[in-house]
Scaffold this active site. Structure first.
Site, PDB file in Angstrom:
ATOM      1  N   GLY A  24       0.832  -1.192   0.000  1.00  0.00           N
ATOM      2  CA  GLY A  24       0.000   0.000   0.000  1.00  0.00           C
ATOM      3  C   GLY A  24       0.869   1.244   0.000  1.00  0.00           C
ATOM      4  CB  THR A  50      -3.261   2.397  -0.985  1.00  0.00           C
ATOM      5  OG1 THR A  50      -2.377   2.358   0.139  1.00  0.00           O
ATOM      6  CG2 THR A  50      -3.113   3.740  -1.695  1.00  0.00           C
ATOM      7  NE  ARG A 286     -12.493   9.034   8.547  1.00  0.00           N
ATOM      8  CZ  ARG A 286     -11.714   8.376   7.699  1.00  0.00           C
ATOM      9  NH1 ARG A 286     -11.054   7.310   8.113  1.00  0.00           N
ATOM     10  NH2 ARG A 286     -11.590   8.791   6.461  1.00  0.00           N
TER      11      ARG A 286
END
Length: 335
Positions: A24, A50, A286
């Site tokens: 990634g 990713t 979040r």
């Protein structure tokens, strides 16, 4: 170039300076940087997380202030951020973004050619840049892959690490490489250093937006090799996944950039509930959004909440990945 030899029993062995596990953005960036002066081998088991990332890259440039970015980051972190890491993030963010652009990243731009900037959770300013509306991760992944091909970075594809190899030294055990298995059979890699960049533990949860390979194997390898693991309670996950008929496994991500452009979370009765939870409402950090969604579902006895995206202009064109996932589930986000 890496050297390939054979040991007893005919098992191939690769001799390198550094072996990087994971392909990634973290693993590939580390490998590309090290490959300038070292012999590097990348071990890939799948494509990593990713390319699944929809949301953009936060960087304080132009009229934005890195100090403001740092402030927002500390607030979102609830006082638990590492100040040194935050300072490095906000100071180097614009530089890393410029490197991506120089490497050929096709980021979204205005008619005048300036980078488009939007808001996402935890940010008070429009400092998020995107590619393809909601395909930023895929574009970063493409650029890193192209760079790896350009420099001839050696990679073992579809290969799973089975163990780290250790040797005793006067100072205790030291990692000297790894063993792995893939299409080429079992192999051993001998290296001066091993970089584990294998992602998180998304699939220890019943449902996640992470791809199937994200199940904490790198952490397990490190633990078995004697490493100390820290901060395991900080699991980054996305609070808005599309509720489909699937109960387990990878669910489609619904980027928070939608909320940055005006989408609103609603309860079963169609009432917005984030405005009563946090001053930033639907653009709260979040963890705050996730907790509020969970609390609302628990109180109402439901397994979902609603996301009203009708206020987002031209949602299908601007967020094609989300629109396609919604369409496959029989939902029109514009309506």
């Amino acid at each position: 170039m890496m050297r390939t030899t054979a040991r007893a029993g005919g098992l191939p062995q690769y001799d390198v300076d550094v072996v990087v596990v994971g392909s990634g953005v973290a693993g590939m960036t580390a490998a590309l940087g090290l490959a300038r002066t070292r012999r590097v081998l990348v071990v890939e088991d799948g494509d990593g997380s990713t390319r699944w990332a929809q949301g953009g890259i936060a960087a304080a440039f132009a009229d934005d202030d890195p100090a403001e970015h740092a402030h927002d980051t500390h607030v979102a972190g609830g006082g638990l951020c590492d100040p040194v890491a935050v300072q490095r993030l906000v100071e180097e963010g614009p530089l890393r973004l410029a490197e991506l652009v120089a490497a050929g990243a096709r980021l979204d731009r205005t008619d005048s050619g300036a980078l488009c900037r939007s808001r996402e959770g935890g940010h008070r300013s429009r400092r998020i840049v995107h590619a393809g509306g909601d395909s930023t991760g895929a574009e970063v992944w493409r650029v890193l892959r192209a760079q790896a091909d350009r420099v001839g970075l050696q990679r073992l594809r579809r290969t799973r690490v089975t163990a780290l190899t250790l040797a005793m030294t006067p100072h205790g055990p030291a990692v000297t490489g790894l063993e792995a298995a893939g299409p080429q059979g079992r192999v051993r890699v001998r290296a001066r250093a091993v970089v584990l960049a294998t992602g998180g533990i998304g699939h220890v949860f019943g449902a996640t937006t992470n791809p199937a390979g994200v199940r904490g194997e790198g952490l397990a390898l490190a633990l078995r090799a004697g490493a100390t693991l820290t901060d395991l309670e900080f699991v980054q996950f996305h609070p808005t996944a599309l509720a489909t008929s699937a109960v387990h496994g990878q669910l489609p991500l619904v980027t928070e950039a939608l909320r940055g452009e005006g989408a609103v979370l609603l309860d079963r009765a169609g009432r917005p509930f984030m405005r009563h939870v946090h001053p930033a409402a639907d653009l709260a950090p979040r963890d705050v959004v996730a907790a509020a969604i969970h609390r609302t579902m628990t109180v109402e006895g439901t397994d979902h909440v609603w996301l009203d995206a009708r206020a987002v202009a031209d949602v299908r064109r601007r967020f094609p990945t989300v629109a396609a996932a919604c369409s496959s589930a029989g939902v029109d986000p514009a309506r």
